[in-house]
Write an enzyme that holds these catalytic residues in place. Structure first.
Site, mmCIF file in Angstrom:
data_model
loop_
_atom_site.group_PDB
_atom_site.id
_atom_site.type_symbol
_atom_site.label_atom_id
_atom_site.label_comp_id
_atom_site.label_asym_id
_atom_site.label_seq_id
_atom_site.Cartn_x
_atom_site.Cartn_y
_atom_site.Cartn_z
ATOM 1 N N ARG A 114 6.462 -12.982 46.287
ATOM 2 C CA ARG A 114 5.693 -14.211 46.426
ATOM 3 C C ARG A 114 6.043 -15.477 45.695
ATOM 4 O O ARG A 114 6.178 -15.045 44.479
ATOM 5 C CB ARG A 114 4.260 -14.080 46.096
ATOM 6 C CG ARG A 114 3.611 -15.278 46.413
ATOM 7 C CD ARG A 114 1.840 -14.795 46.070
ATOM 8 N NE ARG A 114 1.010 -16.126 46.276
ATOM 9 C CZ ARG A 114 0.511 -16.512 45.197
ATOM 10 N NH1 ARG A 114 0.433 -16.076 43.893
ATOM 11 N NH2 ARG A 114 0.163 -17.975 45.402
ATOM 12 N N HIS A 123 1.477 -24.776 45.959
ATOM 13 C CA HIS A 123 1.105 -24.431 44.482
ATOM 14 C C HIS A 123 1.280 -25.617 43.500
ATOM 15 O O HIS A 123 2.136 -25.491 42.683
ATOM 16 C CB HIS A 123 2.085 -23.301 44.152
ATOM 17 C CG HIS A 123 1.739 -22.303 42.871
ATOM 18 N ND1 HIS A 123 1.632 -20.738 42.943
ATOM 19 C CD2 HIS A 123 1.127 -22.569 41.767
ATOM 20 C CE1 HIS A 123 1.102 -20.417 41.936
ATOM 21 N NE2 HIS A 123 0.873 -21.362 41.353
ATOM 22 N N GLU A 138 -4.887 -20.878 44.732
ATOM 23 C CA GLU A 138 -5.984 -21.444 43.854
ATOM 24 C C GLU A 138 -6.566 -22.739 44.135
ATOM 25 O O GLU A 138 -6.456 -23.432 43.057
ATOM 26 C CB GLU A 138 -5.539 -21.096 42.302
ATOM 27 C CG GLU A 138 -5.082 -19.695 42.020
ATOM 28 C CD GLU A 138 -4.708 -19.493 40.582
ATOM 29 O OE1 GLU A 138 -4.690 -20.377 40.015
ATOM 30 O OE2 GLU A 138 -4.335 -18.259 40.188
ATOM 31 N N ASN A 185 -6.322 -13.782 43.140
ATOM 32 C CA ASN A 185 -5.579 -13.705 42.062
ATOM 33 C C ASN A 185 -6.701 -13.266 40.593
ATOM 34 O O ASN A 185 -7.561 -14.014 40.627
ATOM 35 C CB ASN A 185 -4.968 -14.953 41.457
ATOM 36 C CG ASN A 185 -3.612 -15.509 42.477
ATOM 37 O OD1 ASN A 185 -3.308 -14.505 43.227
ATOM 38 N ND2 ASN A 185 -3.401 -16.729 42.244
ATOM 39 N N TYR A 241 -7.568 -12.637 36.625
ATOM 40 C CA TYR A 241 -7.094 -12.643 35.120
ATOM 41 C C TYR A 241 -8.072 -12.215 34.404
ATOM 42 O O TYR A 241 -7.974 -11.236 33.566
ATOM 43 C CB TYR A 241 -6.412 -13.963 34.999
ATOM 44 C CG TYR A 241 -5.333 -14.274 35.467
ATOM 45 C CD1 TYR A 241 -4.144 -13.923 34.855
ATOM 46 C CD2 TYR A 241 -5.159 -14.886 36.928
ATOM 47 C CE1 TYR A 241 -2.779 -14.176 35.507
ATOM 48 C CE2 TYR A 241 -3.882 -15.164 37.438
ATOM 49 C CZ TYR A 241 -2.812 -14.784 36.710
ATOM 50 O OH TYR A 241 -1.504 -14.958 37.503
ATOM 51 N N GLU A 272 -1.726 -12.196 42.598
ATOM 52 C CA GLU A 272 -1.447 -12.486 40.992
ATOM 53 C C GLU A 272 -2.336 -11.355 40.125
ATOM 54 O O GLU A 272 -3.361 -11.595 40.439
ATOM 55 C CB GLU A 272 -1.372 -13.884 40.567
ATOM 56 C CG GLU A 272 -0.727 -14.828 41.020
ATOM 57 C CD GLU A 272 -0.826 -16.508 40.773
ATOM 58 O OE1 GLU A 272 -1.383 -16.624 39.451
ATOM 59 O OE2 GLU A 272 -0.485 -17.297 41.236
HETATM 60 O O1 IFM Z 1 0.740 -19.405 35.990
HETATM 61 C C1 IFM Z 1 -0.374 -19.505 36.830
HETATM 62 C C2 IFM Z 1 -0.192 -19.739 38.152
HETATM 63 O O2 IFM Z 1 0.447 -20.703 38.165
HETATM 64 C C3 IFM Z 1 -1.278 -19.560 38.870
HETATM 65 N N1 IFM Z 1 -2.367 -18.668 38.283
HETATM 66 C C4 IFM Z 1 -2.508 -18.375 37.248
HETATM 67 C C5 IFM Z 1 -0.966 -18.237 36.471
HETATM 68 C C6 IFM Z 1 -1.400 -18.058 34.920
HETATM 69 O O3 IFM Z 1 -2.273 -19.095 34.430
#
Ligand code: IFM
Length: 441
Positions: free
Chosen positions: A69, A113, A158, A281, A283, A342
């Site tokens: 990706r 992006h 995002e 995504n 985190y 992600e």
């Molecule tokens: O680096 C970023 C990415 O561009 C978008 N998602 C989160 C990542 C980590 O912060």
């Protein structure tokens, strides 16, 4: 085929900011303004991927990925955002796509992006409704060149983060501080997504997705005020971007957004144009308390009691299972297959004297999150792919080069790439997946 990949983004890795006819993006402008990024870092050179892409494809090939990706820099294709097409910009992605396919890696491009052409920002950026239509024209241009070889496309990355950091809080480009007045930037991104889905399909794209950054929201307590604030945060971070896409309507925001005067007849139907997958995504989870005095209907109470990344983000692998099963419970049959587009962590990776990089915390992070993804699948969530963020250490937006997310270490002074322990671990993991897949078939 389950997609196993890594993810990157154009401004974070490409560099070559002034080469071959590339126009200026909002990130070029923002990063060059004093005080916007840590130590004034910019993406002018980044990982120099624009010149070193062959080496980077070889690194992916060495990992045994079957998908990659990446994002396409809008101002590289259309320097002014619209109008004259920069053939040299498209040539770059054409070569990259061919090299990936030759290596047995499926290209998965993201069209936006965060690097909006500055010329479009000068007309209001995503606050201007016209940007949605211009985005669809750009999507058609790129697909016209690549759709014969690219089966799966992602429109936006995002949109929540772009709206919140770029338009509400002024922490990312274009640097606006509009708080809840930033909402039109969400709507116009979503509208652009819907129009782009239609344009991509018309240009021959087979599968289209959008990537949302989602977070499980934990109330700081069971007090009424905290519960209300947590719900508001869930609405603004998660549901604002998933509901219109999957259900064709916005969640009720009347308690803190008095009017949706940017919404026109037909917009929601366009936004809800069917997609083939939803990119997620993940985190970390977010813990939310009742608002303090800053004009927002919630306050971040911080998640405690877990290990943290170099960024200070809590490492909560089970949050991924919670998120995925929560999406399934909320959207049920309206939820398309999911791609984890992600997932990763930043660590202070320093090469040892012998040059090796023992990022064992990253290995543990990946192991934990992959197990959580498997658990969600066992609980009935249809997940079709996983992309680790990121292939390379890269330009981490306002943090500049201070947060390293890569499976491959980059020495930004020499551009030397060194695979970390996590790279070797992921390669062995993927080998084992292939063995299982071959035994199963
Ligand atoms: O680096 C970023 C990415 O561009 C978008 N998602 C989160 C990542 C980590 O912060």
């Amino acid at each position: 085929m389950f997609l196993w990949g890594t993810a990157t983004a154009a401004y974070q890795i490409e560099g070559a900011a002034r080469e071959d006819g590339r126009g200026v993006s909002i990130w070029d402008t923002f990063a060059h303004e004093p005080g916007r990024t840590r130590d004034g870092h910019t993406g002018d050179v980044a990982c120099d991927h624009y010149h070193r892409w062959r080496e980077d494809v070889a690194l992916m090939s060495g990992l045994g990925l079957n998908a990659y990706r990446f994002s396409i820099a809008w101002p590289r294709v259309l320097a002014q955002g619209r109008g004259e097409v920069n053939a040299r910009g498209l040539d770059f992605y054409d070569r990259l796509v061919d090299a990936l396919l030759a290596a047995g890696i499926q290209p998965v491009p993201t069209l936006f992006h965060w690097d909006l052409p500055q010329a479009l920002e000068d007309r209001g950026g995503w606050l201007n409704r016209d940007t949605a239509a211009v985005f669809a024209e750009y999507a058609a241009t790129v697909a016209g060149r690549l759709a014969d070889r690219v089966p799966l496309w992602i429109t936006l990355n995002e949109p929540f983060v772009h709206m919140a950091y770029g338009y509400a809080m002024g922490l990312h480009a274009p640097g606006h501080l509009l708080l809840t007045d930033a909402l039109p930037a969400a709507h116009h991104q979503l509208l652009g997504h819907g129009l782009a889905v239609q344009a991509l399909r018309a240009a021959g794209a087979r599968q289209v997705a959008l990537t949302n950054n989602c977070t499980p929201v934990w109330p700081a307590s069971q007090e009424e005020a905290d519960l209300r604030a947590a719900e508001a945060y869930d609405v603004l971070h998660n549901r604002l971007f998933n509901d219109p896409l999957l259900l064709g309507k916005y969640p009720d925001m009347s308690a803190y957004i008095p009017t949706l005067d940017f919404l026109r007849d037909g917009d929601l139907a366009t936004i809800a144009t069917p997609i083939d997958a939803l990119g997620i995504n993940y985190y970390n989870p977010t813990r939310i308390a009742a608002p303090t005095a800053d004009g927002l209907p919630f306050a971040d109470a911080g998640v405690t009691g877990f290990p943290t990344t170099a960024f200070g983000w809590p490492v909560v692998p089970d949050g991924l299972r919670e998120l995925l099963t929560g999406l399934k419970a909320r959207y049920d049959t309206a939820l398309p297959p999911i791609l984890i587009t992600e997932n990763g962590c930043s660590q202070d990776d320093v090469p040892a004297d012998d040059g090796t990089i023992e990022d064992t915390a990253r290995v543990a992070f990946l192991e934990g999150h992959l197990a959580a993804m498997r658990q969600a699948m066992a609980e009935g969530v249809d997940v079709r792919g996983y992309f680790a963020w990121s292939l390379l250490d890269n330009f981490e937006w306002a943090e500049g080069y201070h947060q390293r997310f890569g499976l491959v270490h980059v020495d930004f002074a020499t551009q030397r790439r060194t695979p970390k322990r996590s790279y070797h671990w992921f390669r062995e993991f993927l080998k084992a997946q292939n063995r299982t897949q071959n035994t199963d078939t």
